[in-house]
Design a protein around this motif. Sequence first.
Motif, mmCIF file in Angstrom:
data_model
loop_
_atom_site.group_PDB
_atom_site.id
_atom_site.type_symbol
_atom_site.label_atom_id
_atom_site.label_comp_id
_atom_site.label_asym_id
_atom_site.label_seq_id
_atom_site.Cartn_x
_atom_site.Cartn_y
_atom_site.Cartn_z
ATOM 1 N N VAL A 246 0.833 -1.206 0.000
ATOM 2 C CA VAL A 246 0.000 0.000 0.000
ATOM 3 C C VAL A 246 0.868 1.258 0.000
ATOM 4 N N ALA A 247 1.983 1.233 0.742
ATOM 5 C CA ALA A 247 2.853 2.402 0.779
ATOM 6 C C ALA A 247 3.354 2.755 -0.621
ATOM 7 N N ALA A 248 3.710 1.745 -1.412
ATOM 8 C CA ALA A 248 4.169 1.998 -2.783
ATOM 9 C C ALA A 248 3.037 2.550 -3.632
ATOM 10 N N LYS A 249 1.833 2.035 -3.456
ATOM 11 C CA LYS A 249 0.685 2.512 -4.223
ATOM 12 C C LYS A 249 0.384 3.970 -3.913
ATOM 13 N N LEU A 250 0.496 4.349 -2.628
ATOM 14 C CA LEU A 250 0.198 5.724 -2.221
ATOM 15 C C LEU A 250 1.376 6.665 -2.434
ATOM 16 N N GLY A 251 2.563 6.098 -2.665
ATOM 17 C CA GLY A 251 3.755 6.933 -2.757
ATOM 18 C C GLY A 251 4.182 7.448 -1.399
ATOM 19 N N SER A 252 3.887 6.685 -0.341
ATOM 20 C CA SER A 252 4.215 7.069 1.031
ATOM 21 C C SER A 252 5.333 6.197 1.573
ATOM 22 N N SER A 253 5.785 6.540 2.763
ATOM 23 C CA SER A 253 6.816 5.738 3.423
ATOM 24 C C SER A 253 6.161 4.587 4.178
ATOM 25 N N ASP A 254 6.911 3.515 4.373
ATOM 26 C CA ASP A 254 6.395 2.377 5.136
ATOM 27 C C ASP A 254 6.094 2.758 6.584
ATOM 28 N N GLU A 255 6.849 3.705 7.126
ATOM 29 C CA GLU A 255 6.649 4.112 8.518
ATOM 30 C C GLU A 255 5.292 4.773 8.732
ATOM 31 N N SER A 256 4.746 5.408 7.690
ATOM 32 C CA SER A 256 3.452 6.084 7.842
ATOM 33 C C SER A 256 2.284 5.113 7.845
#
Length: 384
Positions: free
Chosen positions: A151-161
């Motif tokens: 999901v982090a890759a899909k959202l373009g977010s960090s894994d920590e978030s």
Amino acid sequence: MLLPWEYGVRNLARRPVRTALTLVALATVVMLVFVVVGFIRGLEQSLAVSGDKQVVLVYSVTSEENIENSSILAQTPSLLTASLNTAVRRFGVTHVSPELYLGTRVKTDEGDGGLGLVRGVTLSAPLVRRSVKLIEGGWPGEGQVIVGRLVAAKLGSSDESLLVGKSIWFEGKEWKISGRFAAGGAAYESEIWCKLGDFQSTTKRQDLSLVAMLLSPGGSAAEVQLFCKERNDLELRAIRETDYYASLQQHYKPVRLLAWFVVALVSAAGIFAGLNMMYGAVAGRNREIATLQAIGYRRRAILASLVQEGVLLAAAGSLLSGVIALTMLNGIAVRFTMGAFTLRIDSVAILIGCGVGLLLGVVGALPPALKALRAEVATSLKAV
């Protein structure tokens, strides 16, 4: 008689700067090939493992292949279970999963985010989606979600978030992350799952997107398809999940063809770069090549030695790129329209990448070597 094998190896060591630059150029080209082929293999693998041949999807006939646009009656699961006896039934529980599935804007508590895929499910979802496994936390309650590992890759977010205990926002509501799940590389890994009723009330929708049914050993997808045709008032269609993802394979075929075209372009560019480097390497060795001919070595023996140098450099560049690709690129998540998937540097990618590298070594060395061998020996001996 061929030149000694050590002759070509020593020649590479005599020009360390030129050899290093040629090696880096060849390794860069092969690395680009690994990236593109890894992208293709990752996309194909993600679609291949997403389907379950024992699962039938029932959704709106008007949505075609886009389930996000599907809208069916909330009573559809009960109609299917009442009319058909094809789904698995254990301990009084029918393995039928009603789901609401849509794309929406998702924001993390770190302020980043993007377009995410959210699926409202019930407790029967893990019974039907058999590849889904919780790897951390627990099943979502009211106002909670579980997130796939991509999901982090899909959202373009960090894994920590997206760690358990963090919050995300979508559809105007805050949701707590209660767990994380994996699905063996399937498309679900880029999705966010929450309780169906909670999602329906938040989106102010009482309909469903689809119903997923796990067929019993004696069940048949044809029975479900026949029911959908007979009840044309419901405007339903049924398809095996494997067939659905096979249709997506066809849908993304132009993308895959374009990627293979990029591989061809990168390889062609690498060949021209190799030609340029080899021309430069051979141009200053006219006297050496003429001397070898004067002392009795045949032109094909000298040609073989020059090609050997190119192949050695190409093999070293391919090996270097292969090690970097396996250790640093393999498994990297890539965002895509269907969600996210990981680059896959498998045996096919290694074979293609190293094959292109060796091809660059042979094709890049032949033209300049042939040109140098056509020159007159007497003229080349006088060259400065």
